[in-house]
Design a protein around this motif. Structure first.
Motif, PDB file in Angstrom:
ATOM      1  N   GLU A 211       0.829  -1.203   0.000  1.00 50.28           N
ATOM      2  CA  GLU A 211       0.000   0.000   0.000  1.00 50.28           C
ATOM      3  C   GLU A 211       0.867   1.258   0.000  1.00 50.28           C
ATOM      4  OE1 GLU A 211      -2.487  -0.441   3.403  1.00 50.28           O
ATOM      5  OE2 GLU A 211      -3.944  -1.745   2.387  1.00 50.28           O
ATOM      6  N   TYR A 215       0.831   4.128  -2.783  1.00 47.61           N
ATOM      7  CA  TYR A 215       0.623   5.548  -2.478  1.00 47.61           C
ATOM      8  C   TYR A 215       1.774   6.398  -3.006  1.00 47.61           C
ATOM      9  CZ  TYR A 215      -0.079   9.829   0.203  1.00 47.61           C
ATOM     10  OH  TYR A 215      -0.245  11.123   0.565  1.00 47.61           O
ATOM     11  N   GLU A 218       1.493   6.833  -6.594  1.00 45.40           N
ATOM     12  CA  GLU A 218       0.411   7.752  -6.956  1.00 45.40           C
ATOM     13  C   GLU A 218       0.770   9.201  -6.667  1.00 45.40           C
ATOM     14  OE1 GLU A 218      -4.227   8.699  -5.640  1.00 45.40           O
ATOM     15  OE2 GLU A 218      -3.185   6.942  -4.840  1.00 45.40           O
TER      16      GLU A 218
END
Length: 305
Positions: A211, A215, A218
């Motif tokens: 995760e 992130y 992104e």
């Protein structure tokens, strides 16, 4: 004479019947081996009807060469079918990092050479079990419990199949090892909950890492784009300010040059230009005479911006 003929006739019939006992059939999934007084006379006799010397001179054995045999390691198939759990000694193994793991294995094999299968070893099926146990203990003792429970299972199975095949070839067992499949690879029952807790913690850690990577993947492009935009805007603003400053500098130098040539005229012109700019926005102009008739006072009310 008639009695003698009957005797020879009966003997001939018995001889024919005896000779006919030499006929034998080989099934479609079998391959026959014919021995003469214990020595192999014919090997790899295919399916069909065949003849050999009647007993007791010859003997026929017909192993099934197309049937996939199965041999369990770490448990017994009969006990499993009856719901009997294997003993700890049968299933427990020690890994390379000194952890105890319970593991079973199912070996699938076929008869490749009927004569070798029948005569080279006393009990080839039992040999498969014992050799499989030895190879399983050896390989598991070379890897960690984490690898065995995750990515190392396929590696162990390949090692066992190749090692077991090499051993069978070395003793001439006449077997072809098809597969070695590990079964129920898990920690002992006493500590399985602790192992599961560790596995869940590792899974959560991997999830958090993934995760975080997602992130980062992104947010970084977005931050880079924003930073690039800010840099471009700053560069554009700097270029505009430099351009304005250079223009103002050019105008100032021009005025300065004119001032040096004729200061009085330049002052007068700048004065009237300023008055013109003021009067252009004037809404009301008030002219008052000064006290004692000295001079005048000019008041200009401009339009509010």
């Amino acid at each position: 004479m008639t009695k003698r003929k009957l005797t020879f006739g009966a003997a001939g019939v018995l001889l024919i019947i005896y000779l006919l006992t030499g006929l034998y059939t080989v099934g479609s999934d079998e391959m026959a081996v014919v021995t003469l007084f214990g020595k192999v006379l014919q090997d790899r006799v295919p399916a069909g009807i065949h003849y050999r010397l009647p007993p007791p001179f010859t003997e026929v054995k017909k192993p099934k060469v197309k049937v996939i045999k199965r041999m369990s390691v770490g448990f017994k198939l009969l006990d499993k079918a009856q719901g009997i759990s294997p003993s700890r000694d049968e299933r427990e193994r020690l890994t390379g990092d000194a952890n105890v793991i319970t593991v079973g294995m199912m070996v699938q094999y076929t008869v490749r050479d009927p004569a070798s299968y029948l005569f080279n070893t006393e009990s080839p099926d039992f040999l498969v079990r014992k050799a499989g146990e030895a190879l399983l203990c050896k390989k598991i003792g070379m890897i960690s419990v984490d690898d065995l429970l995750t990515v190392g299972k396929a590696e162990v199975e390949l090692y066992l199949r190749q090692g077991l095949q090499a051993f069978m070839d070395s003793v001439g067992a006449g077997l072809s090892i098809r597969s070695c499949n590990l079964q129920r690879v898990e920690p002992p029952a006493e500590v399985i909950e602790s192992f599961n807790d560790v596995a869940r913690a590792r899974a959560n850690r991997e999830k958090s890492i993934n995760e975080a990577h997602a992130y980062r993947s992104e947010i970084l492009p977005r931050a880079r784009a924003q930073a690039q935009q800010i840099v471009q805007e700053a560069q554009a603003e700097a270029a505009a300010r430099i351009s304005r400053a250079e223009g103002e500098l050019a105008r100032f130098e021009k005025v300065l040059s004119e001032y040096r040539r004729n200061p009085g005229i330049l002052k007068q012109r700048m004065y009237w230009e300023t008055v013109q700019q003021i009067l252009a926005n004037a809404r009301k102009i008030i002219v008052e005479e000064g006290k004692d008739g000295r001079g005048t006072t000019l008041r200009i009310v401009t339009t509010p911006p």
